[in-house]
Design a protein around this motif. Structure first.
Motif, PDB file in Angstrom:
ATOM      1  N   LEU A 152      62.818  53.049  57.282  1.00  0.00           N
ATOM      2  CA  LEU A 152      62.297  51.880  57.089  1.00  0.00           C
ATOM      3  C   LEU A 152      63.177  50.771  57.399  1.00  0.00           C
ATOM      4  CD1 LEU A 152      59.619  50.259  56.046  1.00  0.00           C
ATOM      5  CD2 LEU A 152      60.660  50.003  53.610  1.00  0.00           C
ATOM      6  N   VAL A 210      52.257  45.922  57.447  1.00  0.00           N
ATOM      7  CA  VAL A 210      52.654  46.895  56.040  1.00  0.00           C
ATOM      8  C   VAL A 210      53.633  46.420  55.597  1.00  0.00           C
ATOM      9  CG1 VAL A 210      53.111  49.142  55.376  1.00  0.00           C
ATOM     10  CG2 VAL A 210      51.311  48.862  57.394  1.00  0.00           C
ATOM     11  N   PRO A 253      56.816  46.551  52.510  1.00  0.00           N
ATOM     12  CA  PRO A 253      57.241  47.964  51.824  1.00  0.00           C
ATOM     13  C   PRO A 253      56.585  47.749  50.415  1.00  0.00           C
ATOM     14  CG  PRO A 253      58.969  46.684  53.242  1.00  0.00           C
ATOM     15  CD  PRO A 253      57.673  45.904  53.244  1.00  0.00           C
ATOM     16  N   PHE A 254      56.202  49.031  50.089  1.00  0.00           N
ATOM     17  CA  PHE A 254      55.812  49.211  48.938  1.00  0.00           C
ATOM     18  C   PHE A 254      57.138  48.718  47.637  1.00  0.00           C
ATOM     19  CE2 PHE A 254      52.395  50.628  50.695  1.00  0.00           C
ATOM     20  CZ  PHE A 254      51.709  51.275  49.923  1.00  0.00           C
ATOM     21  N   THR A 302      56.381  54.337  51.660  1.00  0.00           N
ATOM     22  CA  THR A 302      56.155  53.268  52.614  1.00  0.00           C
ATOM     23  C   THR A 302      56.357  53.885  53.897  1.00  0.00           C
ATOM     24  OG1 THR A 302      57.181  51.496  51.231  1.00  0.00           O
ATOM     25  CG2 THR A 302      56.871  51.205  53.403  1.00  0.00           C
ATOM     26  N   GLU A 303      57.341  54.670  54.051  1.00  0.00           N
ATOM     27  CA  GLU A 303      57.714  55.376  55.384  1.00  0.00           C
ATOM     28  C   GLU A 303      56.602  56.327  56.009  1.00  0.00           C
ATOM     29  OE1 GLU A 303      59.370  58.184  58.210  1.00  0.00           O
ATOM     30  OE2 GLU A 303      58.769  58.454  56.122  1.00  0.00           O
ATOM     31  N   VAL A 359      55.327  46.207  60.539  1.00  0.00           N
ATOM     32  CA  VAL A 359      55.951  46.376  59.240  1.00  0.00           C
ATOM     33  C   VAL A 359      56.746  44.973  59.168  1.00  0.00           C
ATOM     34  CG1 VAL A 359      58.080  47.341  60.243  1.00  0.00           C
ATOM     35  CG2 VAL A 359      57.557  48.032  57.994  1.00  0.00           C
ATOM     36  N   PRO A 414      58.711  43.006  50.771  1.00  0.00           N
ATOM     37  CA  PRO A 414      57.506  42.903  50.065  1.00  0.00           C
ATOM     38  C   PRO A 414      57.584  41.608  49.341  1.00  0.00           C
ATOM     39  CG  PRO A 414      58.963  44.170  48.576  1.00  0.00           C
ATOM     40  CD  PRO A 414      59.732  43.792  50.103  1.00  0.00           C
ATOM     41  N   GLU A 452      49.774  46.346  50.980  1.00  0.00           N
ATOM     42  CA  GLU A 452      51.036  46.114  50.268  1.00  0.00           C
ATOM     43  C   GLU A 452      50.731  47.101  49.092  1.00  0.00           C
ATOM     44  OE1 GLU A 452      51.355  41.942  49.627  1.00  0.00           O
ATOM     45  OE2 GLU A 452      50.083  42.114  48.071  1.00  0.00           O
ATOM     46  N   SER A 479      52.664  48.792  45.474  1.00  0.00           N
ATOM     47  CA  SER A 479      53.874  49.002  44.354  1.00  0.00           C
ATOM     48  C   SER A 479      53.901  50.371  43.671  1.00  0.00           C
ATOM     49  CB  SER A 479      53.742  47.943  43.325  1.00  0.00           C
ATOM     50  OG  SER A 479      52.609  48.043  42.410  1.00  0.00           O
ATOM     51  N   SER A 528      47.860  50.349  45.591  1.00  0.00           N
ATOM     52  CA  SER A 528      47.670  49.699  46.931  1.00  0.00           C
ATOM     53  C   SER A 528      46.683  48.810  47.118  1.00  0.00           C
ATOM     54  CB  SER A 528      47.604  50.957  48.059  1.00  0.00           C
ATOM     55  OG  SER A 528      47.878  50.569  49.141  1.00  0.00           O
ATOM     56  N   ALA A 581      49.761  58.760  50.739  1.00  0.00           N
ATOM     57  CA  ALA A 581      49.771  58.282  52.183  1.00  0.00           C
ATOM     58  C   ALA A 581      48.538  58.393  52.987  1.00  0.00           C
ATOM     59  CB  ALA A 581      51.027  58.401  52.785  1.00  0.00           C
TER      60      ALA A 581
END
Length: 568
Positions: free
Chosen positions: A141, A168, A170-171, A188-189, A205, A209, A232, A234, A246, A279
């Motif tokens: 990431l 996107v 990052p979470f 996230t990745e 990306v 966040p 996005e 968490s 999400s 994912a």
């Protein structure tokens, strides 16, 4: 040679044995001064197991495996190969590798090189803990997003049409502790990897966040605008349990278009499996053809001018057409796609969709265009063009599969369908189409199961696949299931729906419904029974299944010729 061994020994180079042989073959041949021998034929016969009769034009195996190799190499250099001084690249359009040196920041070399030296020396990397794998996701990431907000992960060709943009973030980690942070980075990745398989999108990306609007790179933001979305999420952990939230936002208004919560117990589940599963669910819900980004309710009425069409509208029109299979949607979508592919001749997805529209002229008798080339020839040319432009495009492989199936090449069609499914198992449009073709080829149970998965996982149901599932249930003698499914399908303008409905209703003893469906089908397709043999043959029904369908048609009161009533 040392760099090749380094790549092959890396745990991040996760590929099949034949991809490893592919890389070794082209690298060794080039280093030995035999680069001119590296052709699709030599790779197919010496590496991929094809015999001397390998057909370069009709068997895309080398192009597909080369695409997988390129993706694996990109991932390797993103993650484990950040400090490697030698770059091995397989340029698109050929298979001869290109070698180059690159300069590295001294701090990066100091930080990364010892790890790779140890791997090269032992050739047996030490096992990694689950949290170490999550760290690898975090490293990837950083590499992808470290240049700045909106860094490109994968985008379309500069000369291609504008596609919807998915940014996107990052979470975010909402729990204390570094382990949870690594898990957030790993998810996230994995989401990025899954999303990158959908070629209808441009995926970006964001570096950090927490923002509700996105910023695309200047070249993309300044051109003809496409619709923008922001994904996005968490994570929270507590007592060994994981909760991932999400959501998808409209990039212009920050309105929440979709949200979902996923729970998992890390005490009983493999962490890598959890990451991959979550994912896949996120990517499927958001990016698949009937997902939120391509929600066909967003299609707006056009003003009728050819110049008003663009690629995004064409994609939405295509998926709306696939839900109705009506003649009006067919001709509007065909016109739209012809204009788009004329403007963007390198647009693989457009050619794939156009192949379907041409094929449907013949198999569904929709807006047949007189004169040469005929619909079948145009469908074949468009599908082959789509695959030639992008062998890794699932929609292109799907179009090729379908075209071959309806051109009396079912074995090759199903082989390509299996390969396409391996490219992106989260693409429910492909899953439904492949399930349909398997069913018609006589594998009714497996076809039904794949259709069931496709329908269950589509946020927007596809009535065509529900109708195919109803036929599969009928052929499996599950009359109650067939009845339930045919009543759920909403395909009033699609002629063959009424044929299947008449068969199901007749066998269930529902004479009124059977009569209504029979009358509607004969109104839409009055010539269908003039040559029923040909109609069934073009759909590749075997002899046993043809007999079942002919008997069903007789029971439903269709006007069969006498010789067909005695078919066996």
């Amino acid at each position: 040679m040392e760099q090749l061994e380094l790549i092959l020994a890396s745990p991040e180079f996760k590929v099949s044995d034949r991809i490893r042989r592919f890389l070794s073959y082209v690298t060794n041949e080039t280093l030995a001064g035999r680069a001119e021998r590296i052709k699709a034929y030599s790779i197919a016969t010496q590496v991929l197991g094809r015999d001397s009769h390998f057909d370069i034009q009709n068997d895309p195996v080398v192009r597909i495996e080369a695409g997988r190799l390129r993706r694996a190499m990109e991932r390797y250099y993103f993650v484990a190969g950040q400090a490697d001084r030698v770059l091995i690249e397989i340029p698109k359009g050929g298979y001869v590798p290109h070698f180059s040196w690159r300069s590295l920041d001294s701090s990066t070399v100091h930080r990364q090189r010892p790890q790779h030296t140890a791997i090269a020396a032992s050739a047996r990397p030490k096992p990694r803990t689950p949290w170490a794998w999550a760290l690898i996701g975090a490293m990837a990431l950083v590499v992808v997003g470290g240049v700045g907000t909106g860094q490109v992960w994968r985008s379309g060709r500069a000369d291609g049409p504008v596609r919807p943009a998915l940014v996107v973030a990052p979470f975010a980690n909402l729990s204390p502790g570094s382990e949870a942070g690594l898990l957030a980075a790993g998810i996230t990745e994995e989401v990025l990897v899954q999303l990158a398989r959908f070629k209808e999108l441009s995926v970006y990306v964001r570096e950090s966040p927490g923002k509700t609007t996105s910023a695309l790179p200047a070249p993309e933001a300044g051109g003809r605008p496409g619709r923008e979305f922001v994904l996005e999420g968490s994570i929270r952990t507590s007592d060994g349990k994981l909760r991932v939230s999400s959501r998808l936002l409209d990039g212009a208004t920050a309105a929440i278009l979709w949200s979902r919560v996923y729970d998992a117990d890390l005490r009983v589940s493999d962490i890598l499996g959890v990451q991959s599963d979550i994912a896949a669910k996120v990517a499927t819900a958001v990016a698949q053809p009937y997902g939120i980004v391509f929600d066909t309710s967003q299609v707006k009425a056009e003003d009728g001018r050819p110049e008003s069409f663009d690629a995004y509208q064409c994609m939405l029109r295509f998926y709306r057409y696939r839900q109705s299979l009506g003649p009006d949607e067919h001709i509007a979508t065909r016109q739209c796609l012809e204009q788009t592919t004329a403007r963007y001749p390198s647009y693989s997805t457009g050619w794939a969709m156009l192949s379907y529209l041409y094929l449907d002229e013949d198999r569904f008798r929709l807006n047949r265009r007189p004169g040469p080339p005929d619909a079948s020839s145009r469908a074949r040319s468009a599908a082959l063009r789509a695959v030639e432009l992008d062998p890794e495009n699932v929609r292109a492989q799907q179009a090729l599969m379908t075209m071959l199936f309806f051109n009396q090449e079912p074995a090759e069609a199903l082989r390509i369908g299996e390969r396409a499914l391996a490219l992106n198992p989260n693409d429910m449009e492909l899953l439904g189409e492949y399930g349909s073709r398997l069913a018609q080829a006589g594998q009714w149970k497996r076809g039904f199961d794949l259709l069931d998965e496709a329908v269950a996982r589509n946020p927007v149901r596809s009535s065509y696949y529900v109708g195919m599932q109803a036929l599969a249930a009928y052929m499996l003698n599950d009359d109650q299931m067939a009845l339930s499914l045919i009543r759920r399908a909403d395909l009033a303008s699609f002629s063959l729906y009424h044929f299947v409905a008449a068969l199901i209703y007749a066998r269930a003893g529902l004479d009124v419904e059977a009569t209504a469906s029979r009358s509607q089908f004969l109104k839409l397709r009055p010539d269908f029974f003039a040559n029923l043999d040909a109609e069934l043959a073009k759909r590749n029904f075997n002899e046993k299944d043809r007999a079942v369908l002919i008997e069903g048609a007789r029971l439903a009161g269709f006007p069969l010729r006498q010789r067909l009533t005695h078919a066996n």
